[in-house]
Design an enzyme around this catalytic site. Structure first.
Site, short mmCIF file in Angstrom:
data_model
loop_
_atom_site.label_atom_id
_atom_site.label_comp_id
_atom_site.label_asym_id
_atom_site.label_seq_id
_atom_site.Cartn_x
_atom_site.Cartn_y
_atom_site.Cartn_z
N HIS A 109 0.88 -1.18 0.00
CA HIS A 109 0.00 0.00 0.00
C HIS A 109 0.91 1.22 0.00
O HIS A 109 1.93 1.25 0.69
CB HIS A 109 -0.90 -0.02 1.23
CG HIS A 109 -1.88 1.12 1.33
ND1 HIS A 109 -2.51 1.65 0.22
CD2 HIS A 109 -2.33 1.82 2.39
CE1 HIS A 109 -3.33 2.63 0.61
NE2 HIS A 109 -3.22 2.76 1.92
N GLU A 228 -33.20 -8.21 5.27
CA GLU A 228 -33.36 -7.40 4.05
C GLU A 228 -32.23 -6.40 3.82
O GLU A 228 -31.92 -6.08 2.67
CB GLU A 228 -34.70 -6.68 4.09
CG GLU A 228 -35.91 -7.60 4.04
CD GLU A 228 -35.88 -8.54 2.84
OE1 GLU A 228 -35.41 -8.12 1.76
OE2 GLU A 228 -36.32 -9.70 2.97
#
Length: 348
Positions: A109, A228
């Site tokens: 990184h 959901e």
């Protein structure tokens, strides 16, 4: 012009064959790179501070474990696999004093180099090899004879062979099996932080929690809200990952697709995109990097407080209950504050 994709047929591992490779740190990326490189027939040593709990783990996996400074002295290529805010201390104390001319510094990184939390000497190569996947996936895909895509970048070229080294490392960890793309330290760092903050982690978790809260506050059962707003998210993301957004829409019901196309832009609207663009500027300016480094240096008090508050959100309690009924989901107990234990420098 399409970007070149480097694969096994384009890359040789030979440039690393007679070299000693030091992996500093044995966390997610560190252990995966080390194991894959060792399995590729390369000489790998592990650098850790003396009281690191990872020393015994690395030894059991067949590695020679050394104090960080000694590993740097012994190595030709040094992979700095420690967390971003830890890098400056480890670098100044154990790496820089032993970073002789001709060695190579490697990162997965670009944070420390791009935001200049460290400044390497002018007589070493500085390169990046960034697999686009977490360490456990880098390892599991390699073991299965596959690989995850990866990025390479060259920050400082001294030897004339920096790119050759980066590509050889990418091959050694399996990335060239899938494809390697060339970028810059700046591009990798900025896009990575932006993706994490605005979409993958920050954006997704905030959206999930907001949806959960709206349903529960409206009187719906938290179990239904969890299913959901969180549980089924993986199904949708898997479809996007496998076939793109259009492929996901092809696979869901027409009712879901119509709701997606007509309601989605009302929720994630132009104002959200505007705030994303503003956050991109914060990242590009270095303001986020300074804030994060200052927070870490100050003991992470605010970080730990908001982390604790997030872990106490009702969605976590109901989620733990529901996941315990799902035998196909691997249960993981998260131990706060444990991730960085392997990286602390020898001064601790």
């Amino acid at each position: 012009m399409a970007a070149k994709i480097y694969t096994n047929k384009d890359v040789s591992i030979a440039p690393l064959k007679k070299k000693t490779l030091a992996v500093i740190g044995f966390g997610s990326q560190g252990h995966a790179h080390a194991l894959n490189l060792k399995d590729s027939g390369l000489k790998v040593v592990i650098g850790l501070y003396r009281k690191s709990k990872s020393r015994e783990v690395a030894k059991q996996l067949g590695f020679q474990v050394m104090d960080t400074a000694d590993a740097v002295k012994a190595a030709d290529v040094i992979f700095v696999a420690t967390p971003d805010p830890v890098i400056p201390e480890v670098y100044h104390q154990d790496i820089a004093p032993h970073l002789s001319k001709g060695k190579t510094l490697l990162f997965s990184h670009g944070f420390a180099i791009h935001f200049k939390t460290i400044t390497p000497p002018a007589d070493v190569d500085v390169i990046l090899v960034a697999p686009k996947g977490p360490g456990h996936t880098v390892r599991s895909q390699f073991v299965d004879g596959k690989g995850v895509p990866g990025l390479i970048a060259i920050h400082q070229e001294v030897s004339g062979k920096a790119k050759e080294t980066a590509l050889a490392w990418a091959r050694g960890i399996g990335c060239t099996r899938a494809g390697v793309y060339e970028t810059s330290f700046r591009e990798e760092t900025v896009t990575d932080l932006f993706g994490e903050q605005c979409v993958l982690c920050g954006g997704a978790s905030a959206l999930v929690k907001a949806g959960f809260e709206v349903l529960v506050e409206a009187g719906y059962q938290p179990e239904m809200a969890y299913f959901e707003c969180l549980h089924e998210l993986k199904l949708t993301v898997d479809l996007m990952n496998e076939s793109g957004i259009a492929g996901m829409r092809f696979s869901i019901s027409e009712t879901a697709e119509y709701g997606d196309l007509t309601v989605g832009p009302k929720i994630i609207d132009a104002s959200v995109k505007k705030r994303m663009a503003a956050q991109l500027k914060v990242i590009e300016s270095g303001k986020f990097a300074k804030e994060w480094c200052a927070e870490y240096a100050g003991g992470s008090k605010h970080f730990n407080a908001i982390r604790k508050a997030g872990a106490a959100h009702p969605i976590e309690k109901i989620g733990a209950k529901l996941r315990s009924t799902m035998s196909w989901i691997k249960q993981q107990k998260i131990k706060q504050g444990s991730r960085q234990a392997s990286f602390t420098s020898s001064s601790k």
